[in-house]
Design a protein around this motif. Structure first.
Motif, PDB file in Angstrom:
ATOM      1  N   ILE A 178       0.802  -1.235   0.000  1.00 22.27           N
ATOM      2  CA  ILE A 178       0.000   0.000   0.000  1.00 22.27           C
ATOM      3  C   ILE A 178       0.834   1.284   0.000  1.00 22.27           C
ATOM      4  N   LEU A 179       2.171   1.180   0.076  1.00 23.48           N
ATOM      5  CA  LEU A 179       3.005   2.387   0.073  1.00 23.48           C
ATOM      6  C   LEU A 179       2.785   3.263  -1.168  1.00 23.48           C
TER       7      LEU A 179
ATOM      8  N   ALA B 201      -1.210   0.109   8.996  1.00 26.13           N
ATOM      9  CA  ALA B 201       0.030   0.519   8.332  1.00 26.13           C
ATOM     10  C   ALA B 201      -0.161   1.766   7.480  1.00 26.13           C
ATOM     11  N   ARG B 202      -1.405   2.106   7.149  1.00 30.45           N
ATOM     12  CA  ARG B 202      -1.654   3.228   6.241  1.00 30.45           C
ATOM     13  C   ARG B 202      -1.144   4.547   6.812  1.00 30.45           C
TER      14      ARG B 202
ATOM     15  N   PHE C  86      -4.564  10.255   0.601  1.00 29.43           N
ATOM     16  CA  PHE C  86      -4.405   8.809   0.790  1.00 29.43           C
ATOM     17  C   PHE C  86      -5.648   8.101   0.262  1.00 29.43           C
ATOM     18  N   CYS C  87      -5.507   6.818   0.011  1.00 31.15           N
ATOM     19  CA  CYS C  87      -6.670   5.961  -0.209  1.00 31.15           C
ATOM     20  C   CYS C  87      -6.588   4.819   0.800  1.00 31.15           C
TER      21      CYS C  87
ATOM     22  N   ALA D  15      -4.218  10.496   7.658  1.00 33.61           N
ATOM     23  CA  ALA D  15      -3.496  11.592   7.014  1.00 33.61           C
ATOM     24  C   ALA D  15      -2.920  12.655   7.942  1.00 33.61           C
ATOM     25  N   PRO D  16      -3.447  12.878   9.171  1.00 34.15           N
ATOM     26  CA  PRO D  16      -2.959  14.018   9.966  1.00 34.15           C
ATOM     27  C   PRO D  16      -1.452  14.064  10.194  1.00 34.15           C
ATOM     28  N   PRO D  17      -0.771  12.957  10.538  1.00 30.11           N
ATOM     29  CA  PRO D  17       0.680  13.089  10.750  1.00 30.11           C
ATOM     30  C   PRO D  17       1.411  13.627   9.531  1.00 30.11           C
ATOM     31  N   ALA D  18       1.074  13.131   8.355  1.00 29.22           N
ATOM     32  CA  ALA D  18       1.737  13.602   7.135  1.00 29.22           C
ATOM     33  C   ALA D  18       1.400  15.058   6.857  1.00 29.22           C
TER      34      ALA D  18
END
Length: 802
Positions: A341-342, A372-373, A467-468, A759-762
């Motif tokens: 999924i990377l 892991a996403r 992200f998906c 998504a928040p950390p990124a």
């Protein structure tokens, strides 16, 4: 492919209670009034409480255990549990190394907090006093507390292993050689280890029911059927002798998705003692002794053309899996997923990825919300922002060149993930506009060019992440990952009671997802029944069909599909009964507003569902033999998507932050989310899930970290040390919904429960780096606490001086 009901047809068929409506949660009344029932609320006559002796060291051989004099009958060790088998969660991945986790340490302890002995007393305080009197002779061994250090260590976590790696995976997808000139961006990124922090810790109450010859276990668990299987394997019982019940559960998030040594101990004690046994996890145990999450490391390189197209990714990823493989997900779920999924929602020419699941002297790792996403989104999205800065592009402009376009859907990506539907670029554009990106850019330039102290000290940054999320994973996906728990058909038992109440028995379990409401809405859409007349039964292996449980954003799709299918079968039976009673053809009848009859009939004759149910159960003489299904008003129906590759929800998170360069403090100034979960069963519940996920994602980005010292000692064993975000840390939020139906699910719905946390950390790290890049500072780790922000600034100043 399943028959797809178009969103406009769903809305047409539904009243204010059906699919797509913002219905208040049915379960909230009892929960808000304090009428919920948790394991901690339960007491039984003659019940004893358990306190565990836990290892104070991370790695040692146990030379001996001395029970306190006169209390030997109140203390139990693994020597007393000779017939109990260890927990084994073996993956089918090639080269996977098995670990054996005994309910109580057998000959070694492998992490601080590992259970060594179980002590019982009428109350917890006295049980803890007994535990404090137990003497354990630990012969300490070298400790491996760092996942990179353990890879090259001569010391072994498990003596028989050749190295300290549970498993290694390798993916090599080179579709074509990139013809354009590219730039390579290389970084080492790291995500800290975390603890989950549900409001309720794990909790277990067991007793042996002599009437049914069953072990009864009440457990704060997400996967009761899976727990029953694990208990049967360890205790040597058949599964029919075990009934696991999950009552109200105060948050799960993955933490309550594994079989615990404490559950096995309590079950064994109840069987041996012939009396009820209870263990309630306290917060210190939860933080310092039991399973952790996250802790990924990425040595990653992205190749981007000078026009900003993503050409390829090369990655070597390590995940700290701790000392044992957790049942049932195993030690390799996180790392195995990285390799698939990377690539996220992007097109590219090449993807090469190596992953390793490292064994260390820390508690086992397990899937946390987002699994892991969250890590892969952090790794790839941070790299794309770095590449955009090198090219002098806005980050959304660079992404737009590689996001899978809407007209390419359905799309098989580079790792053969089948994206079912969506418009990623529009989603990103809507989020950027909702944040008012350009207005924030203007404010940023004005702030940074101002001669004032504020302009120099408090810097503004913008960041985003796309992200998906693959949800509702199917049989082929989990079989491919080698996980010993492979989902198949999700089932629902649907039946009417004699007075017309609809009972839905589902195998998944609700611990905050609002399933009692959303499943009733599905039933209402099919049968027209008032949701007040729908009773959802879940969390009890004695009353519900088998299910792998609640995880992986699967309930709306899989349980919703099963409920809808079961209700459709019930509808046909209802119509056939009504046809007999009304003297007409079943094909002429419709169900609406809790009644069945002919639409537009002159006499308007309709029967209520309660009248039909009364006839079947209490006046069956009115139904001719052979004219109706002898199964009556109870059906069991299964549902499985075809293809079963899962659904792909997606979102873009965009934010503005302020970074105080003097203190390292980061403040979230504004936040926008645009998400697409397909057809939303209940938009109100979806928004609640996203809000909650955002809070957890902010914790990952800025606050939450479980550090260990070189001796494997946890350094944040209280909530004074382990920081969690509260209401005051939540930013202003704009939330937008897109609804692109999935062609593969029953109502076009997609799994979305974990998306808010991904998504928040990124996005937040990207915003911080945007604020600091003119100073030459860059963060490559999260959480971005003040210490790391100041360290990045200091490193930049040092580099300038050099």
């Amino acid at each position: 492919m399943n028959d797809l009901v178009a969103p406009e047809q769903v809305v047409q068929a539904a009243t204010e209670q059906g699919i797509g409506r913002e219905v208040l949660r049915k379960e909230d009344r009892r929960l808000l009034l304090g009428q919920g029932q948790y394991v901690g609320d339960m007491r039984m006559p003659d019940m004893v409480e358990v306190a565990f002796v836990r290892s104070p060291v991370a790695h040692a051989r146990i030379a001996g255990i001395e029970k306190p004099a006169g209390m030997e009958h109140l203390v139990f060790t693994m020597q007393d549990m000779q017939n109990v088998r260890p927990i084994v969660a073996a993956s089918a991945l090639p080269g996977f190394k098995r670990s054996e986790q005994y309910p109580l340490a057998n000959d070694k302890v492998r992490h601080v907090g590992e259970t060594v002995a179980a002590c019982i007393a009428p109350d917890r305080a006295r049980a803890e006093d007994i535990a404090a009197s137990v003497f354990v002779d630990y012969q300490e061994l070298p400790v491996m507390a760092d996942m990179y250090g353990t890879l090259n260590s001569d010391t072994r976590v498990h003596d028989a292993w050749s190295d300290n790696v549970f498993a290694e995976t390798n993916v090599d997808r080179r579709l074509q050689a990139t013809e354009e000139a590219v730039i390579h961006v290389d970084r080492k990124l790291r995500m800290a280890r975390q603890c989950m922090a549900p409001m309720e810790g794990r909790a277990v109450l067991c007793w042996w029911d002599t009437r049914t010859d069953q072990l009864i276990m009440y457990s704060a668990a997400q996967v009761p059927h899976i727990n029953r299987t694990g208990l049967a394997e360890c205790l040597g019982l058949d599964e029919g002798q075990i009934r696991v019940i999950s009552p109200d559960v105060g948050g799960g998030f993955g933490y309550k998705g594994i079989l615990l040594p404490e559950e096995i101990c309590c079950a064994w004690l109840a069987m041996q003692l012939g009396r009820p046994v209870r263990w309630l996890e306290d917060r210190r145990e939860q933080l310092s002794a039991n399973a952790n999450c996250r802790e990924h490391g990425y040595d990653i390189s992205v190749a981007v053309t000078h026009e900003g197209r993503l050409a390829g990714i090369t990655c070597d990823a390590v995940v700290d899996s701790g000392a044992y493989s957790s049942y049932p997900f195993s030690a390799c779920l996180e790392a195995a997923q990285i390799g698939s999924i990377l690539p996220g929602p992007y097109m590219m020419d090449s993807f090469v990825c190596r992953t390793r699941s490292a064994a260390t002297n820390k508690p086992p790792i397990l899937p946390y919300r987002g699994v892991a996403r969250t890590g892969v989104c952090f790794a790839l999205e941070v790299m794309l922002d770095i590449a955009a800065r090198e090219l002098g592009m806005e980050p959304y402009a660079l992404r737009a060149r590689s996001l899978v376009p809407a007209d390419a859907m359905p799309y098989n990506n580079i790792t053969n993930k089948l994206f079912d539907s969506g418009d990623y670029t529009t989603c990103m554009t809507k989020a950027v506009e909702a944040l008012d990106w350009q207005a924030w850019r203007t404010r940023q330039r004005e702030r940074h060019s101002a001669p004032s102290a504020e302009g120099a000290q408090k810097r503004i940054g913008l960041g985003l992440a796309v992200f998906c999320e693959q949800g509702a994973h199917g049989t082929s996906v989990y079989h491919g990952w080698g996980i010993p728990m492979v989902p198949g058909y999700e089932q629902c038992t649907a039946r009417f009671t004699p007075d017309g109440v609809l009972e839905l028995r589902i195998g998944v379990h609700s611990h905050g997802q609002g399933l009692e409401t959303s499943m009733a809405q599905v039933a209402h859409t099919v049968l027209g029944i008032d949701i007040a007349k729908v009773r959802v039964v879940h969390g009890d292996t004695g009353m519900t069909p088998y299910s792998t449980g609640t995880w992986g954003s699967r309930c709306a799709v899989m349980a919703g599909g099963a409920v809808g299918t079961a209700c459709e079968q019930l509808a046909e039976r209802i119509k056939s009964m009504a046809a007999c009673l009304l003297g007409t053809d079943a094909a002429e009848l419709t169900l609406e507003h809790g009644t069945v009859g002919m639409s537009g009939a002159a006499d308007g004759k309709r029967l209520t569902l309660a009248e039909i149910a009364h006839t079947w159960y209490r006046a069956p003489q009115k139904l001719p033999v052979g004219a109706v299904d002898p199964g009556g008003l109870e059906v069991v129906a299964g549902y499985k998507m075809v293809p079963d590759a899962g659904t792909f929800s997606y979102a873009c998170h965009a934010c503005a932050v302020e970074v105080d360069t003097a203190t390292g403090h980061v403040e979230l100034l504004d936040y926008a989310i645009c998400e697409d979960g397909g057809v939303l069963l209940n938009p109100l519940i979806v928004e609640g899930q996203i809000y909650g996920g955002l809070a957890q994602g902010i914790g990952t980005a800025l606050y939450e970290e479980m550090p260990f010292d070189s001796e494997g000692q946890p350094l944040a064993s209280t909530l004074q040390d382990y920081l969690l975000p509260g209401a005051g840390e939540m930013p202003p939020l704009t939330m937008l919904h897109m609804e692109t139906p999935s062609p593969n699910s029953k109502y076009g719905q997609k799994g979305i429960g974990e998306g808010g946390a991904i998504a928040p950390p990124a996005a937040i790290i990207n915003a911080i780096n945007d604020a600091l890049h003119e100073l030459g500072a860059e963060l490559t780790e999260c959480p971005a606490n003040p210490r790391r922000v100041l360290a990045a600034l200091a490193a930049a100043r040092k580099e300038v001086r050099a």
